[in-house]
Design an enzyme around this catalytic site. Structure first.
Site, PDB file in Angstrom:
ATOM      1  N   SER A 187     -28.794 -35.630   7.535  1.00 30.06           N
ATOM      2  CA  SER A 187     -27.951 -34.419   7.886  1.00 30.06           C
ATOM      3  C   SER A 187     -28.539 -33.434   8.318  1.00 30.06           C
ATOM      4  CB  SER A 187     -27.082 -34.547   6.821  1.00 30.06           C
ATOM      5  OG  SER A 187     -25.789 -33.708   7.239  1.00 30.06           O
ATOM      6  N   ASP A 387     -20.145 -43.133  10.747  1.00 26.76           N
ATOM      7  CA  ASP A 387     -20.273 -41.387  10.643  1.00 26.76           C
ATOM      8  C   ASP A 387     -19.710 -40.858  11.770  1.00 26.76           C
ATOM      9  OD1 ASP A 387     -20.629 -38.855   9.680  1.00 26.76           O
ATOM     10  OD2 ASP A 387     -22.969 -38.835  10.273  1.00 26.76           O
ATOM     11  N   HIS A 445     -22.347 -41.479   7.009  1.00 31.30           N
ATOM     12  CA  HIS A 445     -23.141 -40.713   7.220  1.00 31.30           C
ATOM     13  C   HIS A 445     -24.455 -40.910   6.003  1.00 31.30           C
ATOM     14  CE1 HIS A 445     -24.315 -36.494   8.064  1.00 31.30           C
ATOM     15  NE2 HIS A 445     -24.184 -36.208   7.005  1.00 31.30           N
TER      16      HIS A 445
END
Ligand SMILES: *[C@@H]1O[C@H](CO)[C@@H](O)[C@H](O)[C@H]1NC(C)=O
Length: 621
Positions: A187, A387, A445
């Site tokens: 991320s 994601d 994710h």
């Protein structure tokens, strides 16, 4: 004589890590690695088989002696019975946010421990510590259990502090100085990791940076900012016959135009506006695909995994479910003692105020210096394909637009490799000129959350511990293998791999041979140990049997882009950790666990810092 040898072997095999810990060098502040040893955790010896219990160190390491009192918390896990592949490797894992704790990574993703409903640790059979010592670091300061009187404002500060941490870390573990270092995370760590890598390459040429592994990374606002709609269309989330199609499309057009203008003009005000507008594309998609007729927790798509639903407008902020065990676990006094915390306070998954301070207004987005990094080391980008927020399409746009090592994008005339792990289809990948792009099937994710074992094999992709199949067909395969599984088979296929393959199999033969030798040695050692244990048992019935009682672990990280400020965070000042400690003493509500939505881990709507310039000429409609 034989008996002595046996004792010696026992020492070497079993006691070595702990002994090493006891002998750890003193840091400048008088801390030794022994001070960081983790020797117990609830459930550690009941729920986890002895061979899987990792050697663990944890604690808050002082970075430098200054008035701001900066301490970084880390928790490391090292296999006691290392496979040869795992030798001499240190993997640092960072979660994103900014402001999200790498305990997500440790306890829900790549780490060996999981937390169950009884607040006990259990084992993650897909743990990355089988591929190298893995160290989860809470950073920048005031994330997780790391604290400071100051906050980082720019990504160069983040880099600088991490290099300070490395220096201190290597004072505790000097034997790792010659290790391969791997920087991994997900991320927003897609910004941290390239910055830190640059620090390694420029300031620590004495250390060997083996590669970067970035999962669903937020790396390139220029291309990733325009990816929500194209991804949603491909995923079937949005279709042209949707009543809100034109609304969303208009917004997307505005986003694209503003990005182009901002890129052309380099006008900060324009950039700010562009970012906001592009963010609203995702907001609108989530809003217009919500179904308010459903049960409250089924109304909105989970932006981290569109197969899942959540309440509106949380849309994923209450996920992953393990968080409801992890948070109270890390808030227990006993656990904080186990983790050697010198300064205790209530753990919170994400601290919005870290992001409030880390505005990175003068920081280039990490994509800008990807080419320089790729000249010197490998980068693996992997994207869980379910994601939305850091979706794989944005990753593809990024690689298409990037010029590295003499060429733009991947060579389209080369086929895409189907990736099989342990015989099962795991995704597909391209790998050229030190950059590997992996699409991981059926993952969110947080890839290691959904697919721990598959995600662990990404370390094998970095090291080219792969073999090839159907290299000449239009669907060539790359295979990775489960630990301790079909190594010989893998290697024999490896040697048959074409010389010109994009992922060269260099060193496979030596690896094969050294594996054999290591196996033989292992076998011999095992025989000797069994023999010696019998002898010991007969001779010294009272001798304690377990010398290996000292490993805690756990950890996981949650990768969240655009973690934002909770309203309560906004007002907090530099004394917040002291305040929090006081709140805890007083039993203030803020010290209690609250659903992620209230903490705003992943708040998109309230995003205030539009740090990065978004622009792209790789438009798609
Ligand atoms: C890839 O990285 C290595 C260092 O690991 C470097 O020597 C090499 O030049 C790079 N490859 C290209 C094509 O630049």
């Amino acid at each position: 004589m034989l008996f002595l040898l046996l004792l010696l072997t026992l020492q070497l095999v079993s006691a070595n890590p702990i002994k090493r810990a006891r002998n750890g060098l003193l840091g400048r502040t008088g801390q030794s690695s022994q001070d960081f040893l983790v020797t117990s955790l609830p459930g550690l010896f009941d729920n986890i088989a002895e061979p899987d219990i990792p050697m663990m160190f944890a604690g808050q390491l002082e970075l430098y002696n200054e008035t701001n009192n900066t301490h970084y918390f880390f928790w490391s896990f090292e296999d006691q019975h290392k496979e040869p592949d795992a030798e001499n490797k240190t993997i640092f894992w960072l979660n994103g946010g900014p402001g999200c704790s790498s305990m997500d990574g440790a306890l829900m993703e790549a780490g060996p421990l999981r937390i169950n409903e009884k607040q006990q640790v259990t084992y993650n059979p897909g743990s990355w510590h089988k591929k190298g010592k893995i160290v989860f670091v809470d950073q920048p300061a005031n994330t997780g259990f790391s604290y400071s009187l100051d906050y980082d404002h720019e990504l160069s500060d983040v880099k600088w502090h991490f290099l300070c941490f490395i220096e201190k870390y290597l004072e505790l573990f000097p034997e790792e100085k010659t290790n391969d270092f791997i920087l991994a995370g997900e991320s927003y760590a897609g910004q941290y990791i390239p910055y830190i890598a640059t620090g390694f390459l420029e300031q620590r040429p004495d250390l060997h940076l083996a590669g970067l592994l970035i999962g669903n990374g937020f790396i390139d606002p220029w291309t990733q900012g325009i990816s929500y709609l194209p991804f949603s269309v491909e995923a079937g989330i949005m279709t042209p016959d949707h009543p809100a199609w034109h609304t969303v499309l208009n917004q997307q057009t505005k986003c694209q135009q503003l990005i182009d203008a901002a890129r052309a003009g380099h006008n900060p005000a324009q950039i700010d506006v562009a970012t906001r507008i592009c963010d609203t594309v995702l907001d609108q998609i989530l809003k217009h695909t919500a179904d308010f007729g459903k049960a409250s927790d089924q109304q909105c798509l989970n932006m981290y995994d569109y197969r899942l639903k959540d309440t509106y407008p949380s849309c994923g902020m209450n996920w992953p479910p393990d968080l409801k065990y992890v948070t109270p676990f890390l808030r227990e006094d006993k656990i904080m003692d186990n983790l050697n915390l010198v300064f205790k306070y209530d753990w919170q998954e994400c601290h919005g105020r870290v992001g409030n301070h880390l505005k990175a207004r003068h920081s280039k987005p990490a994509i800008d210096f990807f080419p320089q990094i790729l000249e010197k080391t490998n980068i693996v980008l992997f994207h869980g394909n379910k994601d939305i927020i850091c979706n794989y399409k944005g990753g593809e746009f990024l690689t298409n637009a990037l010029t590295w090592n003499g060429q733009k994008g991947f060579d389209e005339s080369r086929p895409v490799y189907q990736w099989y792990h342990n015989g099962t289809s795991a995704g597909y990948l391209r790998s050229e000129r030190n950059l590997t792009f992996v699409n991981v099937y059926d993952s969110s994710h947080m890839v290691p959350f959904d697919k721990p074992e598959v995600s662990r094999a990404i370390v094998d992709l970095l090291y080219k511990r792969v073999d090839y199949e159907d290299e000449d067909s239009d669907k060539p395969r790359i295979n990775t293998h489960a630990i301790g599984h079909s190594q010989q088979e893998a290697n024999s296929t490896l040697m048959a791999a074409p010389v010109n393959s994009t992922v060269p199999a260099d060193g496979s033969e030596q690896l094969h041979n050294s594996n054999k030798i290591v196996r033989l040695i292992q076998l011999a050692v095992i025989v000797i140990i069994i023999w010696s244990l019998c002898a010991l048992y007969n001779t010294y019935r009272t001798r304690p049997t377990s010398i290996i009682k000292t490993k805690p672990s756990s950890g996981r990280k949650k990768n969240v882009l655009w973690a934002d400020q909770l309203p309560e965070d906004v007002g907090e000042n530099k004394d917040s950790f002291l305040l929090r400690a006081m709140h805890k003493l007083k039993g203030d509500q803020r010290g209690q666990y609250a659903p992620a939505a209230q903490h705003g881990d992943i708040e998109m709507v309230a995003r205030q810092e539009d740090d990065f310039i978004i622009a792209s000429d790789e438009e798609e409609r």
